[in-house]
Design an enzyme around this catalytic site. Structure first.
Site, PDB file in Angstrom:
ATOM      1  N   HIS A 127       0.822  -1.207   0.000  1.00  0.00           N
ATOM      2  CA  HIS A 127       0.000   0.000   0.000  1.00  0.00           C
ATOM      3  C   HIS A 127       0.855   1.256   0.000  1.00  0.00           C
ATOM      4  O   HIS A 127       2.046   1.223   0.335  1.00  0.00           O
ATOM      5  CB  HIS A 127      -0.906   0.020   1.232  1.00  0.00           C
ATOM      6  N   ARG A 147       9.578  -1.400   3.681  1.00  0.00           N
ATOM      7  CA  ARG A 147       9.495  -0.576   2.472  1.00  0.00           C
ATOM      8  C   ARG A 147       9.833  -1.448   1.266  1.00  0.00           C
ATOM      9  O   ARG A 147      10.928  -1.994   1.160  1.00  0.00           O
ATOM     10  CB  ARG A 147      10.473   0.601   2.593  1.00  0.00           C
TER      11      ARG A 147
END
Length: 274
Positions: A127, A147
């Site tokens: 997301h 990440r």
């Protein structure tokens, strides 16, 4: 940091250490405040991320905590979008190929969003909030973020966590926008999962309830103002302000000061208006 009263100036962590279950509730065995609430204003595309679940952490990352979160869109430009999950048909193999080529966004699902929409980001769902979107983010109290992709930004200052991400990514595709459930009295349920229960209220008349001692509640005013009364004290709470209702506070009364809208959250499965 607490804004007023005898605890003014103290951090939430300090209050939790001093009050224990009186603040965080009897269901919080580790003594941590059970919710993390943020306002995010994306003036640039935020990095593409994924969070582990509690089960993922138990298996692979024992020093970390899982993170389930929900976004409530407060503002968005006409082109405001988010990334939520992979495109239908995307696979681990395609993800690996695009990762090697630096083209990960081409297999990600982007969704235009509008103010008022609520979007759950379950653990394992890749997301990102993109430019021009402002959200209220309510989540488990964890800073564990992997990440996946960062648009070529400095990997030394902002390292990627590709190996960790591979362990938790989910490739199922679903509609990210939640459908509210009406509860009466101008209230609606947005989501109720083990990590949190979130409701949105647009009360036209005063509401009264008792806070369940298992969980504190966090209330954020998103429109207008309300008057809150608890423990013999009344306070007017205006736009953008946040109130924590300790688990031991007991009876609470909320009166709208003109048209108002609030979002209120507590632990999942615990009624917010008992």
């Amino acid at each position: 940091v607490v804004a007023n009263g005898p605890l003014a100036g103290r951090s939430l962590r300090q209050v939790a250490e001093a009050w224990g279950a009186g603040l965080v509730g009897t269901a919080c065995a580790d003594g941590r405040f059970p919710l993390l609430v943020k306002l995010l204003d994306a003036n640039d595309d935020l990095s593409v991320q994924v969070h582990p679940s509690d089960d993922d952490c138990a298996r692979h990352f024992p020093q970390h905590h899982g993170k389930d979160e929900t976004w409530i869109v407060l503002d968005a430009t006409p082109s405001g979008r988010i990334i939520h999950g992979f495109l239908p048909g995307a696979s681990v193999e395609e993800f690996e190929r695009r990762l090697a080529r630096g083209t990960v966004p081409l297999c990600l699902q982007t969704v235009n969003v509008r103010p008022g929409e609520a979007i759950r980001v379950a653990p394992g769902v890749v997301h990102a909030v993109l430019t021009g979107v402002v959200v209220l983010e309510i989540q488990q109290p964890s800073e564990t973020t992997f990440r996946v992709y960062d648009y070529g930004r400095d990997p030394v200052k902002r390292p990627l966590h590709v190996a960790e991400s591979r362990r938790v990514l989910r490739f199922e595709t679903s509609d990210p926008v939640l459908t509210p459930t009406p509860l009466g009295d101008g209230c609606e349920l947005l989501v109720d999962v083990p990590a949190y229960r979130i409701e949105r209220w647009r009360p036209e008349a005063p509401l009264a309830w008792r806070v369940d001692p298992r969980s504190p509640q966090v209330l954020v005013v998103l429109d207008g103002a309300v008057e809150l009364t608890a423990g013999g004290t009344s306070v007017e709470v205006g736009l953008g302000r946040t109130v924590i209702l300790p688990a031991v506070v007991g009876a609470v009364r909320l009166a709208p000061v003109g048209p108002a809208m609030v979002v209120i959250a507590g632990l999942g499965g615990v009624p917010l208006r008992g």
